[in-house]
Design a protein around this motif. Structure first.
Motif, PDB file in Angstrom:
ATOM      1  N   VAL A 194       0.802  -1.022  -0.047  1.00  0.00           N
ATOM      2  CA  VAL A 194       0.082  -0.165  -0.022  1.00  0.00           C
ATOM      3  C   VAL A 194       1.005   1.194  -0.058  1.00  0.00           C
ATOM      4  O   VAL A 194       0.675   2.185  -0.801  1.00  0.00           O
ATOM      5  CB  VAL A 194      -1.122   0.099   1.307  1.00  0.00           C
ATOM      6  N   LEU A 195       1.890   1.200   0.865  1.00  0.00           N
ATOM      7  CA  LEU A 195       2.750   2.484   0.963  1.00  0.00           C
ATOM      8  C   LEU A 195       3.422   2.678  -0.238  1.00  0.00           C
ATOM      9  O   LEU A 195       3.483   3.789  -0.842  1.00  0.00           O
ATOM     10  CB  LEU A 195       3.688   2.328   2.132  1.00  0.00           C
ATOM     11  N   ALA A 196       4.219   1.583  -1.007  1.00  0.00           N
ATOM     12  CA  ALA A 196       4.672   1.815  -2.193  1.00  0.00           C
ATOM     13  C   ALA A 196       3.792   2.235  -3.162  1.00  0.00           C
ATOM     14  O   ALA A 196       4.245   3.293  -4.126  1.00  0.00           O
ATOM     15  CB  ALA A 196       5.372   0.499  -2.560  1.00  0.00           C
ATOM     16  N   LEU A 223       1.186   1.998 -16.805  1.00  0.00           N
ATOM     17  CA  LEU A 223       1.360   0.538 -16.903  1.00  0.00           C
ATOM     18  C   LEU A 223       2.746   0.234 -16.774  1.00  0.00           C
ATOM     19  O   LEU A 223       2.924  -0.832 -16.136  1.00  0.00           O
ATOM     20  CB  LEU A 223       1.039   0.046 -18.444  1.00  0.00           C
ATOM     21  N   SER A 224       3.767   0.926 -17.162  1.00  0.00           N
ATOM     22  CA  SER A 224       5.142   0.655 -16.842  1.00  0.00           C
ATOM     23  C   SER A 224       5.470   0.727 -15.340  1.00  0.00           C
ATOM     24  O   SER A 224       6.089  -0.214 -14.939  1.00  0.00           O
ATOM     25  CB  SER A 224       5.898   1.740 -17.749  1.00  0.00           C
ATOM     26  N   VAL A 225       4.834   1.655 -14.841  1.00  0.00           N
ATOM     27  CA  VAL A 225       5.001   1.817 -13.240  1.00  0.00           C
ATOM     28  C   VAL A 225       4.373   0.534 -12.595  1.00  0.00           C
ATOM     29  O   VAL A 225       4.976  -0.073 -11.720  1.00  0.00           O
ATOM     30  CB  VAL A 225       4.408   2.893 -12.707  1.00  0.00           C
ATOM     31  N   SER A 226       3.321  -0.069 -13.230  1.00  0.00           N
ATOM     32  CA  SER A 226       2.573  -1.017 -12.568  1.00  0.00           C
ATOM     33  C   SER A 226       3.329  -2.345 -12.704  1.00  0.00           C
ATOM     34  O   SER A 226       3.691  -3.314 -11.851  1.00  0.00           O
ATOM     35  CB  SER A 226       1.244  -1.435 -13.094  1.00  0.00           C
ATOM     36  N   PHE A 227       4.130  -2.409 -14.002  1.00  0.00           N
ATOM     37  CA  PHE A 227       4.724  -3.711 -14.147  1.00  0.00           C
ATOM     38  C   PHE A 227       5.925  -3.795 -13.194  1.00  0.00           C
ATOM     39  O   PHE A 227       6.560  -4.810 -12.715  1.00  0.00           O
ATOM     40  CB  PHE A 227       5.290  -3.814 -15.605  1.00  0.00           C
ATOM     41  N   LEU A 228       6.708  -2.538 -13.069  1.00  0.00           N
ATOM     42  CA  LEU A 228       8.021  -2.352 -12.059  1.00  0.00           C
ATOM     43  C   LEU A 228       7.601  -2.759 -10.744  1.00  0.00           C
ATOM     44  O   LEU A 228       8.276  -3.331 -10.129  1.00  0.00           O
ATOM     45  CB  LEU A 228       8.389  -1.070 -12.201  1.00  0.00           C
ATOM     46  N   LEU A 229       6.448  -2.358 -10.351  1.00  0.00           N
ATOM     47  CA  LEU A 229       5.880  -2.683  -9.032  1.00  0.00           C
ATOM     48  C   LEU A 229       5.644  -4.340  -8.665  1.00  0.00           C
ATOM     49  O   LEU A 229       6.169  -4.772  -7.683  1.00  0.00           O
ATOM     50  CB  LEU A 229       4.663  -1.981  -8.737  1.00  0.00           C
ATOM     51  N   VAL A 230       5.147  -4.890  -9.813  1.00  0.00           N
ATOM     52  CA  VAL A 230       5.029  -6.226  -9.605  1.00  0.00           C
ATOM     53  C   VAL A 230       5.953  -7.045  -9.723  1.00  0.00           C
ATOM     54  O   VAL A 230       6.471  -7.860  -9.093  1.00  0.00           O
ATOM     55  CB  VAL A 230       3.973  -6.710 -10.861  1.00  0.00           C
ATOM     56  N   ALA A 231       7.105  -6.473 -10.678  1.00  0.00           N
ATOM     57  CA  ALA A 231       8.411  -7.047 -10.625  1.00  0.00           C
ATOM     58  C   ALA A 231       9.357  -6.734  -9.519  1.00  0.00           C
ATOM     59  O   ALA A 231      10.060  -7.628  -9.198  1.00  0.00           O
ATOM     60  CB  ALA A 231       9.405  -6.395 -11.854  1.00  0.00           C
ATOM     61  N   LEU A 232       8.841  -5.651  -8.678  1.00  0.00           N
ATOM     62  CA  LEU A 232       9.766  -5.341  -7.523  1.00  0.00           C
ATOM     63  C   LEU A 232       9.384  -6.484  -6.524  1.00  0.00           C
ATOM     64  O   LEU A 232      10.293  -7.161  -5.661  1.00  0.00           O
ATOM     65  CB  LEU A 232       9.266  -4.294  -6.914  1.00  0.00           C
ATOM     66  N   GLU A 233       8.088  -7.461  -6.486  1.00  0.00           N
ATOM     67  CA  GLU A 233       8.006  -8.217  -5.700  1.00  0.00           C
ATOM     68  C   GLU A 233       8.517  -9.725  -5.896  1.00  0.00           C
ATOM     69  O   GLU A 233       8.895 -10.196  -4.968  1.00  0.00           O
ATOM     70  CB  GLU A 233       6.187  -8.601  -5.616  1.00  0.00           C
ATOM     71  N   SER A 234       8.861 -10.012  -7.112  1.00  0.00           N
ATOM     72  CA  SER A 234       9.765 -10.887  -7.480  1.00  0.00           C
ATOM     73  C   SER A 234      11.051 -10.720  -7.164  1.00  0.00           C
ATOM     74  O   SER A 234      11.631 -11.803  -6.528  1.00  0.00           O
ATOM     75  CB  SER A 234       9.693 -11.178  -9.039  1.00  0.00           C
ATOM     76  N   THR A 235      11.468  -9.389  -7.473  1.00  0.00           N
ATOM     77  CA  THR A 235      12.981  -9.370  -6.876  1.00  0.00           C
ATOM     78  C   THR A 235      13.065  -9.416  -5.316  1.00  0.00           C
ATOM     79  O   THR A 235      14.223 -10.136  -4.824  1.00  0.00           O
ATOM     80  CB  THR A 235      13.386  -7.857  -7.307  1.00  0.00           C
ATOM     81  N   LEU A 236      11.959  -9.026  -4.581  1.00  0.00           N
ATOM     82  CA  LEU A 236      12.323  -9.161  -3.110  1.00  0.00           C
ATOM     83  C   LEU A 236      11.874 -10.477  -2.494  1.00  0.00           C
ATOM     84  O   LEU A 236      11.908 -10.538  -1.088  1.00  0.00           O
ATOM     85  CB  LEU A 236      11.336  -8.099  -2.569  1.00  0.00           C
ATOM     86  N   LYS A 237      11.257 -11.292  -3.254  1.00  0.00           N
ATOM     87  CA  LYS A 237      10.730 -12.546  -2.736  1.00  0.00           C
ATOM     88  C   LYS A 237      11.919 -13.229  -1.766  1.00  0.00           C
ATOM     89  O   LYS A 237      12.977 -13.387  -2.615  1.00  0.00           O
ATOM     90  CB  LYS A 237      10.252 -13.399  -3.786  1.00  0.00           C
ATOM     91  N   GLY A 238      11.369 -13.605  -0.832  1.00  0.00           N
ATOM     92  CA  GLY A 238      12.444 -14.482  -0.035  1.00  0.00           C
ATOM     93  C   GLY A 238      13.172 -13.609   0.928  1.00  0.00           C
ATOM     94  O   GLY A 238      14.005 -14.007   1.814  1.00  0.00           O
ATOM     95  N   PHE A 240      12.083  -9.927   1.667  1.00  0.00           N
ATOM     96  CA  PHE A 240      11.342  -8.932   1.994  1.00  0.00           C
ATOM     97  C   PHE A 240      10.034  -8.887   1.600  1.00  0.00           C
ATOM     98  O   PHE A 240       9.674  -9.077   0.589  1.00  0.00           O
ATOM     99  CB  PHE A 240      11.811  -7.427   1.778  1.00  0.00           C
ATOM    100  N   PRO A 241       8.953  -8.944   2.441  1.00  0.00           N
ATOM    101  CA  PRO A 241       7.492  -8.915   2.115  1.00  0.00           C
ATOM    102  C   PRO A 241       6.927  -7.673   1.558  1.00  0.00           C
ATOM    103  O   PRO A 241       7.009  -6.733   2.034  1.00  0.00           O
ATOM    104  CB  PRO A 241       6.803  -9.585   3.301  1.00  0.00           C
ATOM    105  N   PHE A 242       6.493  -7.987   0.242  1.00  0.00           N
ATOM    106  CA  PHE A 242       5.842  -7.057  -0.571  1.00  0.00           C
ATOM    107  C   PHE A 242       4.876  -7.450  -1.411  1.00  0.00           C
ATOM    108  O   PHE A 242       4.958  -8.310  -2.242  1.00  0.00           O
ATOM    109  CB  PHE A 242       7.002  -6.188  -1.066  1.00  0.00           C
ATOM    110  N   SER A 243       3.631  -6.816  -1.516  1.00  0.00           N
ATOM    111  CA  SER A 243       2.690  -7.130  -2.797  1.00  0.00           C
ATOM    112  C   SER A 243       2.494  -6.266  -3.630  1.00  0.00           C
ATOM    113  O   SER A 243       2.041  -5.321  -3.518  1.00  0.00           O
ATOM    114  CB  SER A 243       1.154  -7.068  -1.685  1.00  0.00           C
ATOM    115  N   GLY A 244       2.912  -6.665  -4.746  1.00  0.00           N
ATOM    116  CA  GLY A 244       2.990  -5.896  -5.993  1.00  0.00           C
ATOM    117  C   GLY A 244       1.722  -5.672  -6.533  1.00  0.00           C
ATOM    118  O   GLY A 244       1.574  -4.468  -6.878  1.00  0.00           O
ATOM    119  N   LEU A 245       0.607  -6.551  -6.428  1.00  0.00           N
ATOM    120  CA  LEU A 245      -0.713  -6.374  -6.827  1.00  0.00           C
ATOM    121  C   LEU A 245      -1.385  -5.128  -6.144  1.00  0.00           C
ATOM    122  O   LEU A 245      -1.972  -4.537  -6.453  1.00  0.00           O
ATOM    123  CB  LEU A 245      -1.203  -7.677  -7.165  1.00  0.00           C
TER     124      LEU A 245
END
Length: 391
Positions: A194-196, A223-238, A240-245
């Motif tokens: 939510v904060l991000a 859309l590009s910003v949205s893709f980056l937010l979702v990609a950030l979740e994959s990058t942080l997986k394992g 730091f907890p982060f919900s890209g969606l």
């Protein structure tokens, strides 16, 4: 690949329109189109398209969540208060609990497999709910207690809450452990998402307050910003907890700092959804094993309907202590039942991960769409004028 995409759009649009002619949700026709085109029936889709179907489904989910965020007014949510917050997680938790109680007995699955199945089926559908609630807001129904806004907000956060739980459970099924730290990751992922998202959306609105661009260009940037937010979740997986969606939806909500711009962008996203919806539901239909679904049918249907009663009880609990009338509470229980978007987006993931429950989870996910999407859509259309007060 181009031939397969042409078949997806042509067949999906045609059968979707036929379904609408029968007063059924268009997504049902699209699902049937996918089943017909898929490997189990006509086998007309190229493997290259099926291989990227998960990415295409995620794209569709990003579009509908951004559209929901662009149409949510934080002032309405504050006015609704406690029920809107409870709707974000209480009905989903009760439905998952109902699935854990019922599925092992009727389908012979383990408790963990039942929980994964519940996490897949527990999310309500933005594809059904968003257009319905937006129409009610435009027509002025339920505005005294902001009922459409409450359902719209609850459905959007409910989806992300369920997806975070689903991710945790599938990780556990792959050999992970469910420690207190793992449980704590769920609320942390929600808060950080939510904060991000709010930060990104605020920056987006501020940037376009100073620099003028066409709305189409703004959509591409968002859309590009949205893709980056979702990609950030994959990058942080394992790590730091982060919900890209959830960040994607919050980004759309923050963009409402400029209401006129948000309305125009929401209209653009509505047009994008026309194509994204076809891709989403045709591709999930293509993944269905028809023979397996037929064999599991009666028991799976009983499990879905039983768990749905738990969801409706959860909605009722959220309404306790509110000024809503009995009619309005009944409408909320009906409107919070349809499944489609999230089930289409994540229903095949356990199968792709090689989990033993994968085929059963996908079957239950598709049957949940086929049963609850028309029930929920019909229910909203047939009861909104009877159960809700107009302007």
């Amino acid at each position: 690949m181009l031939t397969s995409l042409a078949l997806i759009f042509l067949t999906g649009m045609i059968l979707g329109r036929l379904a609408q002619g029968l007063r059924l949700p268009a997504l049902l026709g699209m699902l049937i189109a996918g089943i017909l085109l898929g490997p189990c029936v006509l086998d007309l889709l190229a493997p290259s398209v099926l291989n990227i179907s998960a990415d295409l489904r995620q794209l569709a989910l990003i579009i509908i969540l951004t559209r929901a965020g662009l149409n949510l007014d934080l002032r309405d949510l504050k006015r609704v208060g406690r029920p809107a917050v409870l709707m974000c997680f209480v009905p989903a938790c009760l439905e998952i609990g109902g699935m854990v109680l019922i599925a092992p007995r009727l389908l012979g699955v383990s408790l963990l497999d039942a929980a994964i199945m519940g996490a897949v089926t527990a999310a309500v559908s933005p594809a059904v709910i968003v257009p319905k609630m937006l129409r009610l807001m435009e027509e002025g129904y339920g505005q005294e207690h902001s009922i459409p806004q409450m359902i719209l907000a609850g459905a959007s956060v409910d989806d992300v809450f369920v997806i975070v739980i689903f991710t945790s459970l599938t990780g556990l099924a792959q050999g992970g452990s469910l420690s207190p730290a793992a449980v704590l990751q769920i609320p942390v992922a929600i808060v950080t998402g939510v904060l991000a998202g709010l930060g990104a959306g605020t920056a987006f609105a501020a940037f376009f307050r100073r620099f003028h661009l066409r709305d189409s260009a703004k959509v591409v940037i968002l859309l590009s910003v949205s893709f980056l937010l979702v990609a950030l979740e994959s990058t942080l997986k394992g790590r730091f907890p982060f919900s890209g969606l959830l960040a994607v939806m919050a980004c759309g909500m923050a963009a409402r700092r400029r209401p006129d711009m948000a309305r125009r962008l929401a209209a653009k996203y509505a047009k994008l959804w026309v194509a994204a919806e076809v891709l989403l539901f045709v591709l999930v239909g293509a993944a269905v094993d028809v023979g397996y679904a037929a064999a599991a049918g009666p028991a799976a249907i009983a499990v879905i309907l039983g768990a749905l009663l738990f969801r409706m009880a959860g909605v009722f609990l959220c309404m306790l202590g509110t000024p809503l009338s009995r009619r309005e509470r009944l409408f909320c229980m009906i409107a919070y039942t349809p499944k489609a978007t999230v089930q289409a987006a994540i229903g095949s993931i356990p199968l792709s991960l090689g989990l033993p429950c994968g085929q059963m989870v996908l079957t239950v996910a598709v049957l949940a769409i086929l049963i609850t999407a028309p029930l929920g859509a019909f229910g909203v259309d047939m009861t909104n004028r009877r159960l809700l007060a107009g302007r």
